[in-house]
Design an enzyme around this catalytic site. Structure first.
Site, PDB file in Angstrom:
ATOM      1  CD  GLU A 177     -44.055  -8.632  40.953  1.00 23.55           C
ATOM      2  OE1 GLU A 177     -43.459  -7.917  41.773  1.00 23.55           O
ATOM      3  OE2 GLU A 177     -43.528  -9.605  40.368  1.00 23.55           O
TER       4      GLU A 177
ATOM      5  CB  CYS B 204     -42.727  -6.040  38.311  1.00 21.83           C
ATOM      6  SG  CYS B 204     -42.226  -7.683  37.776  1.00 21.83           S
TER       7      CYS B 204
ATOM      8  CG  LEU C  11     -18.387 -28.532  56.358  1.00 18.79           C
ATOM      9  CD1 LEU C  11     -17.485 -27.342  56.078  1.00 18.79           C
ATOM     10  CD2 LEU C  11     -18.875 -29.158  55.057  1.00 18.79           C
TER      11      LEU C  11
ATOM     12  CB  CYS D 277     -38.176  -5.661  40.026  1.00 19.92           C
ATOM     13  SG  CYS D 277     -38.974  -6.143  38.499  1.00 19.92           S
TER      14      CYS D 277
ATOM     15  NE  ARG E 160     -29.031 -34.315  49.913  1.00 14.24           N
ATOM     16  CZ  ARG E 160     -28.501 -35.518  49.729  1.00 14.24           C
ATOM     17  NH1 ARG E 160     -28.878 -36.246  48.676  1.00 14.24           N
ATOM     18  NH2 ARG E 160     -27.614 -35.994  50.575  1.00 14.24           N
TER      19      ARG E 160
END
Length: 371
Positions: free
Chosen positions: A52, A86, A301, A75, A186
């Site tokens: 923003e 913001c 795992l 926020c 990744r």
């Protein structure tokens, strides 16, 4: 509600910042006045301006009376915040209307940003493009809602579900296009997770190398080693970026010291059956700002993560090859005695990558909450 054209533009901006803003959410914002875009922006890396703020800076005086399309609720102020809230900046700029895709999942912000705007006389709407924004922000939403990172279980396997031959060799089951996609993924996740067996067998770099080049931003490399087997000379300690080893309290102090001397972080987890407590590990990673985990194996795992309900998404890269029954299973620790009890993915998507196929789908009990 499907995304409107301007919200779609904001979603494109957010996607370009995906992962780079962690532990903050990757957000896109577009300012519109008189039917034309006068400013847009995406969240900068941690500590930098939010989407923003960047859109407001680009618009300048043209923000007065404009409508702001933003992929997440602006926020609000809270203790320890490093940037200007913001919601306050938007109101001060004279923006007339804010259209947000989602309410913020951060407990210190949720609903407060919208309230500040409304108190300042700004019209606020929530829900435009909610499903698309939630899909893009899954890691952030899950970590804020549960205190655990979003876990993606990735494996490359033959058609019969083998990730390696009987002797342990796995290079290469899938082709170049599939490996390139894995490196692209990744490059945006916060952490790559493997077991000690994978490190000992393959000595992987675990770096993100899209296009064959080392990415500027590297995920945290995380290895589980409850028995202190990984040597300090392993590649994960010599590549660009950071490394972390999770081990048991009773593992040798000398070995822990040698790993720490490489610059890697060593954390201790309690034992859980034959391995380490994965929920404890995931909580520790989330506390360190990790929003997303790309779990690459090995089979023990991945099976433990799936059996424990820790996996949110599966990315299975399948090659048109058959290895046979003595090969290493993709999820060895996941024991199902009846076909009817098999774990099934939700919202499955299938994509062709050269000669290989990528199967994607959601797992686990968690799903993002929509307005």
């Amino acid at each position: 509600m499907a995304a409107s054209p301007f919200m779609r533009r904001a979603l494109v901006a957010a996607l370009a910042a995906r992962g780079r803003a962690s532990p903050n959410p990757w957000v896109g914002a577009v300012l519109v006045r008189g039917g034309k875009i006068v400013g847009e922006g995406a969240t900068a890396p941690d500590g930098g301006p939010h989407a923003e703020a960047r859109a407001l800076a680009a618009a300048g005086d043209r923000a007065m009376g404009a409508t702001l399309y933003v992929t997440l609720e602006p926020c609000a102020p809270f203790a320890g915040k490093r940037t200007r809230p913001c919601a306050e900046a938007i109101a001060a700029a004279g923006v007339a209307r804010v259209v947000a895709a989602l309410p913020d999942a951060e407990p210190r912000v949720r609903g407060r940003g919208a309230a500040i705007l409304r108190e300042a006389g700004v019209a606020v709407e929530v829900g435009d493009g909610a499903a698309e924004a939630a899909d893009l922000l899954r890691p952030y939403l899950k970590q804020r809602a549960t205190g655990r990172p979003y876990v993606i279980a990735k494996f490359a396997a033959s058609l019969d579900g083998r990730i390696a031959a009987a002797g342990g060799d796995s290079r290469w089951i899938t082709g170049e296009a599939a490996r390139e996609r894995a490196h692209q993924e990744r490059a945006w996740v916060d952490a790559v997770l493997v077991g000690s067996g994978t490190v000992l067998a393959d000595d992987p770099a675990l770096t993100a190398r899209p296009g064959g080049r080392i990415a500027e931003r590297q995920p945290l490399r995380v290895a589980l080693d409850g028995r202190g087997r990984i040597p300090p000379t392993a590649r994960i300690f010599r590549e660009p970026g950071r490394a972390l080893v999770a081990t048991a309290r009773e593992a040798g102090a000398g070995w822990k010291g040698a790993i720490a001397a490489t610059g890697a972080r060593v954390i201790e987890c309690e034992r859980d059956g034959g391995g380490l407590n994965l929920d404890q590990l995931l909580a520790a990673l989330a506390a360190r700002g990790v929003l997303s985990v790309w779990a690459e194996g090995g089979g023990a795992l991945l099976g433990s993560l799936l059996a424990g309900g820790h996996v949110d998404e599966v990315r299975a890269f399948l090659a048109p090859a058959i290895i046979g029954g003595d090969g290493v299973a993709a999820a060895g620790a996941l024991s199902v005695t009846r076909a009817a009890d098999a774990m099934r993915l939700r919202d499955v998507a299938i994509e062709r990558l050269g000669e290989d196929v990528l199967v994607r789908g959601y797992a686990g009990a968690w799903s993002p909450e929509l307005p």
